[in-house]
Design a protein around this motif. Structure first.
Motif, PDB file in Angstrom:
ATOM      1  N   GLY A 702       0.805  -1.208   0.000  1.00  0.00           N
ATOM      2  CA  GLY A 702       0.000   0.000   0.000  1.00  0.00           C
ATOM      3  C   GLY A 702       0.842   1.263   0.000  1.00  0.00           C
ATOM      4  N   GLU A 717      -3.898   9.252   4.601  1.00  0.00           N
ATOM      5  CA  GLU A 717      -4.657   8.562   3.567  1.00  0.00           C
ATOM      6  C   GLU A 717      -3.911   7.276   3.222  1.00  0.00           C
ATOM      7  N   GLU A 719      -3.838   3.677   1.074  1.00  0.00           N
ATOM      8  CA  GLU A 719      -4.348   2.885  -0.051  1.00  0.00           C
ATOM      9  C   GLU A 719      -3.710   1.506   0.041  1.00  0.00           C
ATOM     10  N   SER A 721      -3.659  -2.725  -0.899  1.00  0.00           N
ATOM     11  CA  SER A 721      -4.074  -3.698  -1.918  1.00  0.00           C
ATOM     12  C   SER A 721      -4.976  -4.769  -1.335  1.00  0.00           C
ATOM     13  N   GLY A 762      -8.405  -1.031  -0.175  1.00  0.00           N
ATOM     14  CA  GLY A 762      -8.930   0.186  -0.772  1.00  0.00           C
ATOM     15  C   GLY A 762      -8.297   1.430  -0.175  1.00  0.00           C
ATOM     16  N   THR A 763      -8.910   2.575  -0.484  1.00  0.00           N
ATOM     17  CA  THR A 763      -8.405   3.872  -0.017  1.00  0.00           C
ATOM     18  C   THR A 763      -9.235   4.329   1.177  1.00  0.00           C
ATOM     19  N   HIS A 764      -8.555   4.713   2.243  1.00  0.00           N
ATOM     20  CA  HIS A 764      -9.241   5.076   3.487  1.00  0.00           C
ATOM     21  C   HIS A 764      -8.516   6.219   4.184  1.00  0.00           C
TER      22      HIS A 764
END
Length: 810
Positions: A702, A717, A719, A721, A762-764
């Motif tokens: 990530g 932030e 991101e 995988s 995902g993106t969090h």
């Protein structure tokens, strides 16, 4: 009839003398004297723009206060976390000095180094004022009150705390007479508002942030309070009245310490006993090692003898000419002095000869003796009684720091003795008392003369090192040789002082020397006596000389803008003060504090056997190493060569925050070993103490982007995988909370002492915030209880004023 007239004439003479003793000194004069003396002692600081030097000020104090002031003034936030040293530590819990103490406001109004110095000047002046008020409350005459105030405010046990930078100790020492005054006043006079003032005095002791000395001061308050309660009961005040005042006394102390002082007390106590590196030396230590820690930095026979001849023990001081090493005692080094003055110590026996207020004299003499016994630590077996029977003793070291109680006790006893002698004039046994007192003083002069002769001949120190201190190592014996001229000079100076006091008393007892001249002589001699010690511990320096913004500092600041977050590791021997780079906003791997997190201390220990130093530096986000000499390490490359040091960078640095897809479950006791194993890779796996309840995707990768970085909160932030663990190379602490996309998640302790949270694929957005429920509760407890106590004082005073204004009924 003739005898009756003689008694009346004596009483009249006594009354005239008492009135005259007060009349020759105006009421405003004592405070002017105290102010002028405080300005004289710190005259170099007052007229300069420099900083009062203190070893702890240079190492930590200046950085901690500067950090606090900058956060409030520039960032507009109250810091709850200090991220700049040791991977971060709590600001309030770990105690960064006088955070909530009233005079801390000065650092927001003037340069920090000037504010720190002015706080010391004000407290030395305050020590004189409140000691004078305390003695006047005990009904001593105004001139004798001045003698006590001058003696205590200039006592080296107070003033010499400037050199080691122990301002918290200095604050408590200055406030102790005020707290004693409030205690005695409340118990003897009663009234809810007086007990409320006592609560405020106790809270001030807590707000100094020096818990150990505040605790010692509380011992003195309890002893004096119980003594007064017994006196009130024996005076026939009634059991119910005494019981009520005892209850009010206890409640006032509890409210002051645990309610008004809650914000400074609750979280630090929890931190020190559970999370600080000190815990393993105190509450978690084995019996013998715990006792050894508690008795470290005690007085020894050499220091005890220096209570009458201060030059005897020597000191380790840095001057413009270099380092002076004359301390030959049994502690590693000596940066302050416990001397409380020869003259008050000399005058204490007069209190017993005067045969007045014997209970109070015994009280303060006994308190002084008990303090000295405690200060001697393991020198006597009596310390074990304190260690096993008195709660809290196991948490502290440096028993010698209790000597401020010794100082105020002997000053008070000496003042009571002088007052007793003053009132004894004109009495039937005056001739006997004066003759007996004079004989004692002349004998004391003879004893000091003998000691001076033995000291000048070298016999005194030869006997000492062959019997009392026979195991001194060669370095200490060299220091003793350096100190021999000082010892001889100090002994003869003491002979002169005691002889002058004896001569002045002889003139006074014959009626040749007026009372005013007698007390004035004592004040002058006390100033001369105390100033033989104080000046060498007061030094003014330019802070820029200790924290130069040199080319290496400028280079690292430039790199911060290029690389973002990283830590600097100044090697031992690099020409920088501890916390130098932290002062300029660069995070250091180590630093100087003393209350750092225990896990952080263990994790950053490069000397632990088997430690893979380079891997550890990568794990802790160290990018640059500062060295005072060239290094030849394959994993490092030279990045910048400055005038005073060289900067090396890791060839493969690691980011502050990263994601991993695997967890190694390892018992806590083996975690540090696991981090050093060749098959452990920080960017691939993390070490947890227990198996997580969430799933991870093996090999998940990530990217992490920092969106906000502050001392109390951070926003990232992430991101990923696949389901992964976000590891942040900042210290874990229970007050840190985290949310992922607004949903609160658990913050895990990974890699022995770092922060980690699970993140899905995902993106969090991950948000960290320092939120301490205990701190919030303690803050509101302080605010509400302080308002209630102040309101109580105001209402009581207003009602008393209205009552006094009403006309009496016919």
């Amino acid at each position: 009839m003739k005898r009756k007239q003689t008694r009346n004439s004596r009483k009249e003479l006594k009354g005239n003398r008492a009135h005259g003793d007060e009349g020759w000194l105006p009421g405003w004069a004592p405070h002017v004297v105290f102010g002028l003396l405080a300005l004289f002692v710190f005259r170099e600081f007052v007229v300069s723009r420099g900083m009062l030097f203190g070893t702890d000020v240079v190492a930590l104090g200046y950085f901690a206060r500067h950090f606090y002031a900058e956060m409030v003034r520039t960032a507009g936030v109250f810091p709850l976390w200090n991220p700049f040293i040791f991977g971060g530590l709590p600001f309030v819990d770990a105690m960064h000095g006088d955070i909530f103490y009233p005079t801390t406001v000065l650092k927001f109004l003037m340069p920090v180094h000037r504010a720190m110095g002015w706080k010391i000047v004000l407290h030395v002046f305050l020590a004189g004022v409140v000691t004078y008020g305390w003695l006047r409350h005990l009904k001593v005459s105004r001139p004798i009150g001045v003698f006590g105030g001058v003696t205590y405010m200039l006592a080296p046990v107070l003033v010499t705390l400037v050199y080691p930078g122990h301002d918290g100790k200095l604050f408590v020492t200055a406030l102790t007479p005020l707290a004693l005054w409030a205690t005695d006043w409340a118990i003897t006079r009663g009234g809810a508002w007086r007990f409320a003032i006592l609560s405020c005095a106790v809270a001030l002791l807590i707000f100094t942030a020096h818990m150990q000395l505040a605790y010692f001061a509380t011992w003195a308050l309890v002893v004096v309070g119980l003594f007064r309660l017994v006196q009130e009961w024996r005076a026939g005040k009634g059991g119910m009245l005494v019981a009520r005042r005892f209850g009010a006394f206890a409640v006032a102390g509890i409210i002051g310490a645990f309610a008004i002082g809650a914000v400074q007390l609750w979280t630090p106590v929890r931190y020190l006993t559970k999370y600080s590196q000190r815990a393993e030396k105190t509450v978690e230590a084995e019996t013998e090692s715990g006792y050894a820690y508690a008795t470290s930095w005690a007085l020894h026979p050499e220091e005890a003898f220096s209570l009458v001849v201060p030059e005897f023990i020597g000191a380790d001081l840095r001057t413009d000419e270099g380092l002076t090493q004359t301390y030959w005692g049994r502690n590693p080094f000596k940066l302050n002095h416990e001397y409380a003055g020869l003259i008050p110590l000399l005058l204490v026996p007069l209190a017993f000869m005067a045969r007045r207020r014997r209970g109070e004299v015994w009280l303060f003499t006994g308190l002084a003796i008990a303090s000295l016994v405690y200060a001697l630590g393991a020198t006597t077996p009596l310390f074990r009684l304190f260690y096993w029977l008195v709660p809290g003793v196991k948490l502290f070291r440096a028993p010698s720091s209790i000597m401020f109680v010794f100082a105020i006790s002997i000053v008070t006893a000496a003042a009571l003795g002088l007052e007793g002698m003053r009132k004894a004039e004109g009495e039937e046994d005056w001739e006997r008392v004066s003759r007996k007192s004079g004989l004692y003083l002349w004998i004391a002069s003879g004893v000091f003369l003998l000691l001076a002769v033995l000291g000048s001949a070298g016999i005194l120190t030869d006997i000492w090192t062959s019997t009392i201190y026979s195991g001194a190592d060669p370095a200490k014996l060299d220091a003793l040789q350096n100190n021999l001229p000082n010892i001889s000079r100090g002994l003869w100076f003491s002979v002169l002082l005691v002889g002058l006091v004896a001569a002045a008393w002889w003139l006074r007892s014959r009626g040749t020397l007026p009372q005013a001249a007698w007390i004035t002589a004592l004040v002058v001699l006390s100033v001369v006596d105390l100033m033989r010690v104080d000046p060498q511990f007061v030094r003014v320096v330019n802070p820029a000389a200790y924290y130069p913004r040199d080319d290496v500092t400028e280079y690292l600041l430039e790199q911060r803008g290029r690389h973002g977050l990283f830590r600097v590791f100044p090697l031992p021997g690099a020409p920088y003060q501890p916390n130098h780079f932290a002062l300029y906003g660069l995070e250091e791997l180590n630093g100087h504090h003393g209350n750092e997190l225990g896990r952080s201390r263990a994790l950053t220990n490069m000397n632990r056997p088997g430690t893979n130093v380079v891997r550890l530096l990568q794990l802790l986000n160290v990018r640059y190493i500062v060295s005072g000499s060239p290094l030849d390490v394959p994993e490092l490359r030279e990045a910048f060569r400055g005038q005073r040091s060289i900067v090396y960078s890791l060839k493969s640095p690691q980011q502050r925050a990263f994601v991993v897809g695997r967890v190694d479950v390892v018992p806590d006791s083996l975690a540090l070993d696991r981090l050093s194993k060749p098959n452990f890779f920080p960017r691939i796996s993390a070490v947890l103490e227990s198996a997580p309840e969430f799933d991870l995707e093996e090999g998940a990768t990530g990217e992490v982007t920092w969106r906000e970085w502050g001392v109390n909160r951070q926003r990232l932030e992430v991101e990923a995988s696949g389901p992964a663990l976000l590891v942040v190379s900042d210290n874990h602490y229970p007050a840190w909370r985290a949310t992922v996309d607004g949903e609160e998640v658990s913050v895990f302790r990974a890699n022995y002492g770092l922060r980690a949270v699970p993140v899905p694929a995902g993106t969090h957005e991950v948000y960290f915030e320092y939120r301490s429920g205990l701190f919030k509760t303690s803050l509101w407890t302080t605010i509400v209880s302080a308002l209630v106590v102040v309101a109580l004082i105001a209402v009581c005073l207003l009602m008393a004023r209205k009552s006094a204004a009403q006309p009496e009924p016919a």
